[in-house]
Design a protein around this motif. Sequence first.
Motif, mmCIF file in Angstrom:
data_model
loop_
_atom_site.group_PDB
_atom_site.id
_atom_site.type_symbol
_atom_site.label_atom_id
_atom_site.label_comp_id
_atom_site.label_asym_id
_atom_site.label_seq_id
_atom_site.Cartn_x
_atom_site.Cartn_y
_atom_site.Cartn_z
ATOM 1 N N GLY A 253 0.693 -1.285 -0.240
ATOM 2 C CA GLY A 253 -0.051 0.108 0.132
ATOM 3 C C GLY A 253 0.727 1.215 0.116
ATOM 4 O O GLY A 253 0.126 2.298 0.221
ATOM 5 N N TYR A 254 2.139 1.184 -0.174
ATOM 6 C CA TYR A 254 2.993 2.324 -0.370
ATOM 7 C C TYR A 254 3.699 2.720 -1.640
ATOM 8 O O TYR A 254 3.526 1.832 -2.350
ATOM 9 C CB TYR A 254 4.298 2.071 0.676
ATOM 10 N N LEU A 255 4.155 3.662 -1.718
ATOM 11 C CA LEU A 255 4.752 4.365 -3.007
ATOM 12 C C LEU A 255 5.860 3.142 -3.390
ATOM 13 O O LEU A 255 6.866 3.152 -2.607
ATOM 14 C CB LEU A 255 5.012 5.746 -3.042
ATOM 15 N N ARG A 256 6.009 2.870 -4.877
ATOM 16 C CA ARG A 256 7.054 2.054 -5.198
ATOM 17 C C ARG A 256 8.143 2.746 -4.933
ATOM 18 O O ARG A 256 8.301 3.812 -5.542
ATOM 19 C CB ARG A 256 6.533 1.329 -6.626
ATOM 20 N N ALA A 257 9.204 2.210 -4.416
ATOM 21 C CA ALA A 257 10.590 2.648 -4.326
ATOM 22 C C ALA A 257 11.279 2.892 -5.704
ATOM 23 O O ALA A 257 12.189 3.928 -5.704
ATOM 24 C CB ALA A 257 11.583 1.756 -3.461
ATOM 25 N N ASP A 258 10.906 2.316 -6.604
ATOM 26 C CA ASP A 258 11.663 2.370 -8.015
ATOM 27 C C ASP A 258 11.239 3.501 -8.661
ATOM 28 O O ASP A 258 11.596 3.856 -9.643
ATOM 29 C CB ASP A 258 11.873 0.916 -8.909
ATOM 30 N N LEU A 259 10.162 4.100 -8.367
ATOM 31 C CA LEU A 259 9.481 5.143 -8.864
ATOM 32 C C LEU A 259 9.599 6.563 -8.228
ATOM 33 O O LEU A 259 9.051 7.582 -8.451
ATOM 34 C CB LEU A 259 7.878 4.767 -9.303
ATOM 35 N N SER A 260 10.259 6.656 -6.953
ATOM 36 C CA SER A 260 10.259 7.847 -6.279
ATOM 37 C C SER A 260 11.729 8.053 -5.731
ATOM 38 O O SER A 260 12.688 7.313 -5.916
ATOM 39 C CB SER A 260 9.621 7.407 -4.988
ATOM 40 N N THR A 261 12.158 9.329 -5.349
ATOM 41 C CA THR A 261 13.191 9.644 -4.777
ATOM 42 C C THR A 261 13.486 9.565 -3.335
ATOM 43 O O THR A 261 14.357 9.373 -3.014
ATOM 44 C CB THR A 261 13.610 11.277 -5.533
ATOM 45 N N ASP A 262 12.016 10.046 -2.598
ATOM 46 C CA ASP A 262 12.233 10.206 -1.287
ATOM 47 C C ASP A 262 11.131 9.734 -0.657
ATOM 48 O O ASP A 262 10.808 9.870 0.678
ATOM 49 C CB ASP A 262 12.508 11.651 -1.014
ATOM 50 N N GLY A 263 10.447 8.840 -1.321
ATOM 51 C CA GLY A 263 8.864 8.487 -0.776
ATOM 52 C C GLY A 263 8.083 9.491 -0.963
ATOM 53 O O GLY A 263 6.794 8.947 -0.445
ATOM 54 N N LEU A 264 8.020 10.518 -1.380
ATOM 55 C CA LEU A 264 6.958 11.510 -1.769
ATOM 56 C C LEU A 264 6.893 11.809 -3.354
ATOM 57 O O LEU A 264 5.959 11.572 -3.757
ATOM 58 C CB LEU A 264 7.089 12.540 -0.772
ATOM 59 N N HIS A 265 8.176 12.346 -3.714
ATOM 60 C CA HIS A 265 8.450 12.607 -5.121
ATOM 61 C C HIS A 265 8.978 11.841 -6.194
ATOM 62 O O HIS A 265 9.184 10.787 -5.486
ATOM 63 C CB HIS A 265 9.432 14.084 -5.100
ATOM 64 N N LEU A 266 8.775 11.955 -7.140
ATOM 65 C CA LEU A 266 9.015 10.994 -8.256
ATOM 66 C C LEU A 266 10.443 10.968 -9.014
ATOM 67 O O LEU A 266 10.816 12.338 -9.030
ATOM 68 C CB LEU A 266 7.950 11.129 -9.476
ATOM 69 N N ASN A 267 10.759 9.993 -9.342
ATOM 70 C CA ASN A 267 12.005 10.051 -10.261
ATOM 71 C C ASN A 267 11.515 9.893 -11.607
ATOM 72 O O ASN A 267 10.514 9.977 -12.114
ATOM 73 C CB ASN A 267 13.086 8.719 -9.732
ATOM 74 N N HIS A 268 12.583 9.848 -12.581
ATOM 75 C CA HIS A 268 12.426 9.550 -13.989
ATOM 76 C C HIS A 268 11.396 8.581 -14.373
ATOM 77 O O HIS A 268 10.439 8.839 -15.098
ATOM 78 C CB HIS A 268 13.580 9.741 -14.724
ATOM 79 N N ASN A 269 11.617 7.559 -13.707
ATOM 80 C CA ASN A 269 10.576 6.423 -14.113
ATOM 81 C C ASN A 269 9.247 6.663 -13.659
ATOM 82 O O ASN A 269 8.137 6.233 -14.266
ATOM 83 C CB ASN A 269 11.011 5.108 -13.562
ATOM 84 N N GLY A 270 9.175 7.398 -12.382
ATOM 85 C CA GLY A 270 7.748 7.834 -12.068
ATOM 86 C C GLY A 270 6.970 8.673 -12.889
ATOM 87 O O GLY A 270 6.053 8.462 -13.292
ATOM 88 N N TYR A 271 7.845 9.639 -13.455
ATOM 89 C CA TYR A 271 7.262 10.489 -14.536
ATOM 90 C C TYR A 271 6.929 10.169 -15.532
ATOM 91 O O TYR A 271 5.975 10.167 -16.451
ATOM 92 C CB TYR A 271 8.092 11.574 -14.546
ATOM 93 N N MET A 272 7.551 8.957 -15.998
ATOM 94 C CA MET A 272 7.487 8.157 -17.148
ATOM 95 C C MET A 272 6.100 7.285 -17.170
ATOM 96 O O MET A 272 5.172 7.453 -18.115
ATOM 97 C CB MET A 272 8.586 7.202 -17.555
ATOM 98 N N VAL A 273 5.721 6.815 -15.868
ATOM 99 C CA VAL A 273 4.737 6.039 -15.658
ATOM 100 C C VAL A 273 3.397 7.106 -15.905
ATOM 101 O O VAL A 273 2.367 6.685 -16.694
ATOM 102 C CB VAL A 273 4.580 5.559 -14.318
#
Length: 288
Positions: A253-273
């Motif tokens: 139920g939590y944000l996927r670590a591979d899509l986030s930088t710090d548990g709140l904001h998104l990394n490149h993969n997160g924005y690609m999704v």
Amino acid sequence: MASPLQPYPQLRSVLHRLQGVPPWALLSLVMNGLLFITVVVMLRQLGQAGDAMLPQANAFAADPYTPVAPFEPDLGPRHSLDYEQWVALLAAEAEAAVAINAPRQNILLGDSLTLWFPTDMLPGRKTWINQAISGESSGGLRDRLYLLDKTDPEAVFIMVGINDLIWGGSEADLVYNVRMMINYLRATHPQARVVVQSILPHGGEAATWEGRDRLQAISPELIRTVNTQLKAVAIETGVDFLDLYPLFVNGDGYLRADLSTDGLHLNHNGYMVWRTALALLNETEFQP
């Protein structure tokens, strides 16, 4: 003459049940299914990309739990602006879009998650106007919608609410504010497509964001409950609801670590999704 469906009683049964279901509901079901499949395939391809990934994404490929600095595109002097100065700047940007009569205007509304959306990753063939402010609340966003009065958007995308929850705001007030935003946009831009986007999950105990303690106080159940209410408001008011939550959540139920930088904001993969979801939605011109 025998019916072509006669040899397939199960198919006939399904089609019978679908009789009377509104076409927009069927389209929504199909689109969400296609969206989920498309994003799963895209993530698999990203996972296989290896060294072809951006350096930031490579850090996660090597160790998904390695802390990485938040993905912050260069925003220049905006970092030093207070809230009122931000609003003034966004007012000027909206006026500029009106002055040049920018074609196919698509407006992004929200907080830092939207603000940091890389411009070059947004779907093409549109003029994207980013009207987000870092730390924005639903009340603040509701009160500055007048900035868009003279614009001519074909679509307006809203993602707001996590900051309300972080600072202990009422979920009822949050949902009410989103309803008021929808009503305002429908009144001022009746031809525009309004899209309410779900609140994303957060990283829980794995989060490294500076407000980690406040983040952990927000249960996954609360976010799911708010998203359910936002979806109900969208259906009731006849606007689109883009449910991004299932694409970003892990099995706990939590944000996927591979899509986030710090548990709140998104990394490149997160924005690609997110980008893939927007692109698929933008391919559907249908509105309920």
